[in-house]
Design a protein around this motif. Structure first.
Motif, PDB file in Angstrom:
ATOM      1  N   THR A 129      85.905  21.009 -71.708  1.00 35.41           N
ATOM      2  CA  THR A 129      86.096  20.829 -70.277  1.00 35.41           C
ATOM      3  C   THR A 129      84.804  21.102 -69.513  1.00 35.41           C
ATOM      4  O   THR A 129      84.223  22.182 -69.641  1.00 35.41           O
ATOM      5  CB  THR A 129      87.203  21.772 -69.752  1.00 35.41           C
ATOM      6  N   GLN A 130      84.370  20.127 -68.737  1.00 37.00           N
ATOM      7  CA  GLN A 130      83.200  20.334 -67.895  1.00 37.00           C
ATOM      8  C   GLN A 130      83.632  21.101 -66.652  1.00 37.00           C
ATOM      9  O   GLN A 130      84.656  20.799 -66.045  1.00 37.00           O
ATOM     10  CB  GLN A 130      82.572  19.003 -67.500  1.00 37.00           C
ATOM     11  N   ALA A 131      82.862  22.100 -66.292  1.00 32.39           N
ATOM     12  CA  ALA A 131      83.213  22.945 -65.151  1.00 32.39           C
ATOM     13  C   ALA A 131      82.067  23.009 -64.166  1.00 32.39           C
ATOM     14  O   ALA A 131      80.904  22.818 -64.522  1.00 32.39           O
ATOM     15  CB  ALA A 131      83.575  24.345 -65.621  1.00 32.39           C
ATOM     16  N   SER A 132      82.404  23.275 -62.921  1.00 33.03           N
ATOM     17  CA  SER A 132      81.387  23.427 -61.884  1.00 33.03           C
ATOM     18  C   SER A 132      81.363  24.849 -61.330  1.00 33.03           C
ATOM     19  O   SER A 132      80.371  25.273 -60.746  1.00 33.03           O
ATOM     20  CB  SER A 132      81.634  22.443 -60.739  1.00 33.03           C
ATOM     21  N   LYS A 133      82.433  25.603 -61.523  1.00 32.38           N
ATOM     22  CA  LYS A 133      82.498  26.978 -61.045  1.00 32.38           C
ATOM     23  C   LYS A 133      82.493  27.944 -62.222  1.00 32.38           C
ATOM     24  O   LYS A 133      83.028  27.654 -63.285  1.00 32.38           O
ATOM     25  CB  LYS A 133      83.765  27.193 -60.210  1.00 32.38           C
ATOM     26  N   GLY A 134      81.901  29.096 -61.985  1.00 31.49           N
ATOM     27  CA  GLY A 134      81.871  30.119 -63.020  1.00 31.49           C
ATOM     28  C   GLY A 134      80.846  29.861 -64.100  1.00 31.49           C
ATOM     29  O   GLY A 134      80.836  30.542 -65.128  1.00 31.49           O
ATOM     30  N   CYS A 135      79.953  28.872 -63.896  1.00 30.28           N
ATOM     31  CA  CYS A 135      78.944  28.534 -64.895  1.00 30.28           C
ATOM     32  C   CYS A 135      77.728  29.449 -64.752  1.00 30.28           C
ATOM     33  O   CYS A 135      77.376  29.871 -63.657  1.00 30.28           O
ATOM     34  CB  CYS A 135      78.517  27.085 -64.746  1.00 30.28           C
ATOM     35  N   PHE A 136      77.075  29.709 -65.867  1.00 30.20           N
ATOM     36  CA  PHE A 136      75.909  30.587 -65.872  1.00 30.20           C
ATOM     37  C   PHE A 136      74.774  29.994 -65.043  1.00 30.20           C
ATOM     38  O   PHE A 136      74.169  30.661 -64.227  1.00 30.20           O
ATOM     39  CB  PHE A 136      75.451  30.818 -67.317  1.00 30.20           C
ATOM     40  N   SER A 137      74.474  28.714 -65.263  1.00 30.51           N
ATOM     41  CA  SER A 137      73.368  28.051 -64.563  1.00 30.51           C
ATOM     42  C   SER A 137      73.893  27.188 -63.431  1.00 30.51           C
ATOM     43  O   SER A 137      75.016  26.674 -63.494  1.00 30.51           O
ATOM     44  CB  SER A 137      72.559  27.186 -65.529  1.00 30.51           C
ATOM     45  N   PRO A 138      73.100  26.974 -62.386  1.00 30.46           N
ATOM     46  CA  PRO A 138      73.536  26.107 -61.285  1.00 30.46           C
ATOM     47  C   PRO A 138      73.700  24.671 -61.744  1.00 30.46           C
ATOM     48  O   PRO A 138      73.003  24.203 -62.648  1.00 30.46           O
ATOM     49  CB  PRO A 138      72.407  26.246 -60.267  1.00 30.46           C
ATOM     50  N   ALA A 139      74.639  23.954 -61.102  1.00 28.93           N
ATOM     51  CA  ALA A 139      74.955  22.582 -61.497  1.00 28.93           C
ATOM     52  C   ALA A 139      73.763  21.644 -61.354  1.00 28.93           C
ATOM     53  O   ALA A 139      73.673  20.638 -62.049  1.00 28.93           O
ATOM     54  CB  ALA A 139      76.134  22.067 -60.673  1.00 28.93           C
ATOM     55  N   LYS A 140      72.830  21.960 -60.471  1.00 26.94           N
ATOM     56  CA  LYS A 140      71.676  21.077 -60.270  1.00 26.94           C
ATOM     57  C   LYS A 140      70.694  21.133 -61.433  1.00 26.94           C
ATOM     58  O   LYS A 140      69.842  20.249 -61.570  1.00 26.94           O
ATOM     59  CB  LYS A 140      70.954  21.429 -58.972  1.00 26.94           C
ATOM     60  N   THR A 141      70.811  22.158 -62.284  1.00 28.39           N
ATOM     61  CA  THR A 141      69.886  22.268 -63.416  1.00 28.39           C
ATOM     62  C   THR A 141      70.556  22.103 -64.773  1.00 28.39           C
ATOM     63  O   THR A 141      69.877  21.836 -65.759  1.00 28.39           O
ATOM     64  CB  THR A 141      69.172  23.635 -63.405  1.00 28.39           C
ATOM     65  N   ALA A 142      71.870  22.253 -64.833  1.00 27.13           N
ATOM     66  CA  ALA A 142      72.549  22.187 -66.133  1.00 27.13           C
ATOM     67  C   ALA A 142      73.973  21.683 -65.973  1.00 27.13           C
ATOM     68  O   ALA A 142      74.605  21.869 -64.930  1.00 27.13           O
ATOM     69  CB  ALA A 142      72.565  23.570 -66.791  1.00 27.13           C
ATOM     70  N   THR A 143      74.477  21.041 -67.021  1.00 29.79           N
ATOM     71  CA  THR A 143      75.888  20.671 -67.105  1.00 29.79           C
ATOM     72  C   THR A 143      76.574  21.701 -67.988  1.00 29.79           C
ATOM     73  O   THR A 143      76.123  21.992 -69.094  1.00 29.79           O
ATOM     74  CB  THR A 143      76.060  19.271 -67.712  1.00 29.79           C
ATOM     75  N   CYS A 144      77.655  22.243 -67.497  1.00 32.29           N
ATOM     76  CA  CYS A 144      78.334  23.369 -68.144  1.00 32.29           C
ATOM     77  C   CYS A 144      79.671  22.936 -68.734  1.00 32.29           C
ATOM     78  O   CYS A 144      80.500  22.323 -68.051  1.00 32.29           O
ATOM     79  CB  CYS A 144      78.516  24.468 -67.098  1.00 32.29           C
TER      80      CYS A 144
END
Length: 302
Positions: free
Chosen positions: A55-70
């Motif tokens: 599952t791709q997530a946008s919240k709770g990710c270690f790195s910001p969405a602008k630099t990494a896909t989580c």
């Protein structure tokens, strides 16, 4: 003046012994994240989301969405993709993150042992972490949990745990001096294609069952595919045949069949669009391993 010096000496002698001892190493409990390089983000996102079912997530990710896909593996483990130049010769594993009890104390411990590291930083997920490079410049993130949570995110039915990650190691003694002697990793298993060879060394975290795998004796001129085989991640499963069937259902076109590894565990290898190997592995061995016995506990489903 002499009296002042004597008083100072008495004060030093009176201090508790603990005042001059280095801090103890905080517990290192397991893998928190693995960050992989991707030269084609769209193709890699499709592979990890559709084929592997993460599952791709946008919240709770270690790195910001602008630099990494989580992508979420479970509530405390993530897989990240970061853009890479297709002409870049670097290996697929950009960084490995480990959970520690206290990032600040870990930094104090590393500095006391003469290890250079960053200041304590804060990730997008609220984790406190310290960055450090091992003797062969592999990037490590040592992090303690913050406010991020993934408990409401759907978990892949294929696997819900990263059990190990591996990378090429040129100098085992230097890596052991860091991972074993400083960080407390312990030998879990070692083996090779022949019984009297050691090509792979599994170093288990000191307070858990995840491990780091040294990939030894790799030619300095190894091609891109070979490096992709060596620099890899491994996802744990209970039943490799069931995992194989689900991957095929997800649209995977098999390039190889499940096989029994030299460590006695069933495994199945896939390769992402950048040739980085994703290994599915059963948690426990099905038969006696070659080369050496297991010396630590096996992982299991969460």
């Amino acid at each position: 003046m002499r009296f002042v010096r004597q008083l100072a000496l008495l004060w030093i002698v009176a201090l508790p012994v603990g005042a001059f001892t280095a801090p103890e190493r905080p517990e290192i409990t397991g893998i928190a994240l693995v960050r992989l390089r991707a030269s084609n983000m769209d193709a890699s996102r499709a592979f990890y989301a559709k084929t592997l079912g993460l599952t791709q997530a946008s919240k709770g990710c270690f790195s910001p969405a602008k630099t990494a896909t989580c992508f979420i593996v479970n509530s405390i483990q993530q897989l990240e993709l970061v853009p890479a130049d297709p002409a870049d010769s670097k290996d697929g594993v950009e960084a490995i993150g480990y959970h520690v009890r206290d990032a600040r104390v870990m930094r104090e411990y590393l500095l006391a042992r003469g290890v250079k590291c960053s200041e304590v930083k804060r990730s997008d997920s609220g984790d406190q972490y310290v960055e450090v490079q091992d003797p062969e410049d592999h990037r490590l993130l040592l992090l303690s949990p913050g406010n991020g949570t993934m408990s409401s995110v759907a978990i892949s039915p294929l696997s819900n745990q990263i059990i190990h990650a591996g990378f090429v190691v040129r100098d085992r003694a230097a890596e052991d001096a860091f991972y074993r002697d400083i960080l407390g990793f312990r030998l879990y298993w070692h083996g090779g294609m022949k019984d009297d060879e050691t090509n792979w060394v599994a170093m288990e975290v000191p307070n858990g069952t995840n491990w780091l795998e040294y990939m030894l004796h790799v030619s300095p001129s190894a091609d891109h595919h070979t490096l992709g085989v060596m620099n890899h991640i491994s996802l744990g499963v209970v039943d490799i045949k069931a995992a194989d069937a689900r991957l095929i259902k997800n649209g995977w076109k098999p390039t190889e069949d499940p096989k029994l590894g030299r460590d006695g565990k069933w495994q199945l290898n896939l390769y992402d669009p950048d040739d980085t190997r994703v290994e599915y592995m059963e948690f426990k061995p099905a038969q006696k391993p070659c080369c050496s016995e297991f010396t630590g506990p096996h992982p299991g489903p969460q």
